[in-house]
Design a protein around this motif. Structure first.
Motif, PDB file in Angstrom:
ATOM      1  N   ASP A 116       0.838  -1.190   0.000  1.00  0.00           N
ATOM      2  CA  ASP A 116       0.000   0.000   0.000  1.00  0.00           C
ATOM      3  C   ASP A 116       0.879   1.247   0.000  1.00  0.00           C
ATOM      4  N   ALA A 152      -1.518  -1.223  -4.182  1.00  0.00           N
ATOM      5  CA  ALA A 152      -2.599  -0.256  -3.968  1.00  0.00           C
ATOM      6  C   ALA A 152      -1.973   1.112  -3.742  1.00  0.00           C
ATOM      7  N   LYS A 154      -2.965   5.600  -3.566  1.00  0.00           N
ATOM      8  CA  LYS A 154      -4.022   6.548  -3.206  1.00  0.00           C
ATOM      9  C   LYS A 154      -3.768   7.898  -3.860  1.00  0.00           C
ATOM     10  N   GLN A 194      -7.280   4.164  -4.392  1.00  0.00           N
ATOM     11  CA  GLN A 194      -8.077   4.613  -3.258  1.00  0.00           C
ATOM     12  C   GLN A 194      -8.129   6.133  -3.183  1.00  0.00           C
ATOM     13  N   HIS A 196      -7.927   9.122  -1.160  1.00  0.00           N
ATOM     14  CA  HIS A 196      -7.183   9.217   0.093  1.00  0.00           C
ATOM     15  C   HIS A 196      -7.970   9.860   1.235  1.00  0.00           C
ATOM     16  N   GLY A 224     -11.073   1.986  -3.851  1.00  0.00           N
ATOM     17  CA  GLY A 224     -11.171   2.003  -2.400  1.00  0.00           C
ATOM     18  C   GLY A 224     -11.337   3.425  -1.918  1.00  0.00           C
ATOM     19  N   ILE A 225     -11.741   3.578  -0.676  1.00  0.00           N
ATOM     20  CA  ILE A 225     -11.897   4.902  -0.077  1.00  0.00           C
ATOM     21  C   ILE A 225     -11.226   4.885   1.290  1.00  0.00           C
ATOM     22  N   SER A 226     -10.808   6.056   1.749  1.00  0.00           N
ATOM     23  CA  SER A 226     -10.033   6.134   2.982  1.00  0.00           C
ATOM     24  C   SER A 226     -10.473   7.315   3.826  1.00  0.00           C
ATOM     25  N   SER A 246     -12.601  -1.780  -0.884  1.00  0.00           N
ATOM     26  CA  SER A 246     -11.855  -1.570   0.363  1.00  0.00           C
ATOM     27  C   SER A 246     -12.157  -0.241   1.023  1.00  0.00           C
ATOM     28  N   GLN A 248     -10.079   2.152   3.993  1.00  0.00           N
ATOM     29  CA  GLN A 248      -8.846   2.291   4.782  1.00  0.00           C
ATOM     30  C   GLN A 248      -9.008   3.448   5.765  1.00  0.00           C
TER      31      GLN A 248
END
Length: 364
Positions: A116, A152, A154, A194, A196, A224-226, A246, A248
């Protein structure tokens, strides 16, 4: 005595290189910006290697047998170095700290299959994508099959170089950032991209919509999202469907504010990637001005019973929180990565899990 110049030889793996050169009785000069001290026994030139005039002035009349440039990642940097060291050295080696058993290689050797990173993982202004380049180069030079490794990254955050972080999740920026990351990683499509952090100045649906466009364009196969809330997870899931894979968020023994997001991720079948997963677990239960807490005592006690480190017990505990949890501990030392990877071998009993849970502060 051979004279070496090492550009960027003050971080962990750079120090290993310097020590090896010193052990072979080489004279070493280290060039960096001065944010971290150079290894003992070296001459230290504090200068920005991207400033050609300052670099030339700092070098003065110095000459070297070999120059090892560990932080040259762009054609502009290469051109600056070529001009600054012209006539000063018999050999210029444009390399990277990854050639001294870097953390990414250590992760691959330990069997890690998820790496990541982010375009904002760098120190200085103008170095966006620094860690992406390190990861890409490590994978390219590994020498073994890495097709099973998911990289992965971001986008949506920035680092101006003054220690602060910025947020920019406009659709235009995210699409540009994703394409730049794809090129740096050297792939046709980014394995997992992702968002960020939500941008308070941009409607969430618009930012997530940019991920939808990247999916439709084939730039990314999964999103994905964070740093998100349950409401943002639900909205993103509605927009992206099964392409959202995902979440994070920060989650650790010390910070469990994302317990609702963990539960929702589990319900939706989304991988939950805790960042900063070792928060609250010190190297020693006596570390810290306030002394040991019930949590650190419990993690250290169970670690001793397993013949493991408290950090390994923390990662093993996180894996019991949900079948979708995949911790992403950061590390700069190969030994730390290898230790973290071995945490999957630890099985905590239900009683031990209860003891750890009881020692922690109440979660949301």
């Amino acid at each position: 005595m051979p004279k070496f110049c090492v550009i960027g030889g003050s971080r962990y793996v750079g120090k290993l290189l310097v020590k090896r050169l010193q052990a072979a009785d080489h004279q070493v000069t280290v060039i960096n910006r001065g944010s971290t001290p150079a290894p003992a026994g070296t001459e230290h030139l504090t200068v920005d290697r991207n400033d050609e005039a300052a670099l030339s002035a700092a070098l003065g009349s110095a000459t070297f047998d070999v120059v090892i440039d560990q932080i040259c990642y762009t054609p502009v940097q290469a051109a600056i170095a070529a001009r600054a060291f012209h006539g000063r050295t018999r050999r210029y080696v444009m390399t990277s700290t990854i050639e001294v058993y870097d953390p990414a290689t250590a992760a691959l050797d330990a069997g890690v299959t998820l790496i990541d990173t982010a375009d904002s993982y760098h120190w200085y202004a103008g170095e966006a994508g620094h860690n992406e380049l390190l990861v890409a180069r490590a994978l390219a030079r590994y020498g073994r099959d890495t097709s099973h490794v998911l990289v992965a990254t971001k986008g949506g955050r920035g680092r101006p170089g003054d220690g602060s972080w910025t947020v920019n999740a406009t659709p235009a920026h995210l699409k540009r950032a994703a394409e730049a990351s794809r090129k740096r990683l050297g792939v046709e499509a980014i394995g997992l991209y992702q968002l960020h952090k939500p941008d308070p100045s941009v409607p969430w649906a618009e930012s997530v919509g940019a991920l939808r466009e990247l999916l439709d364009a084939g730039t990314i196969p999964a999103a994905g999202i964070s740093n998100v809330t349950t409401a943002q997870i639900r909205q993103a899931h509605a927009i992206l469907g099964d392409a959202l894979v995902s979440v994070q968020n920060q989650y650790s023994p010390a910070v469990r504010d994302s317990e609702p997001e963990l539960r929702l991720s589990t319900q939706l079948g989304l991988a939950f990637l805790p960042w900063s997963p070792l928060g609250g677990i010190s190297r020693s239960s006596l570390d810290g001005p306030s002394g040991p807490t019930s949590a650190t005592i419990a993690f250290h006690r169970i670690a001793a019973e397993h013949g493991a480190s408290p950090q390994q017990i923390t990662l093993a505990w996180l894996l019991t929180r949900s079948p979708t949890v995949i911790p992403v501990p950061g590390a700069s030392r190969p030994a730390s990565i290898q230790s973290s990877a071995r945490a999957v071998e630890i099985e905590l009993s239900e009683e031990e899990q209860t003891q750890l849970e009881d020692a922690l502060p109440l979660s949301g």
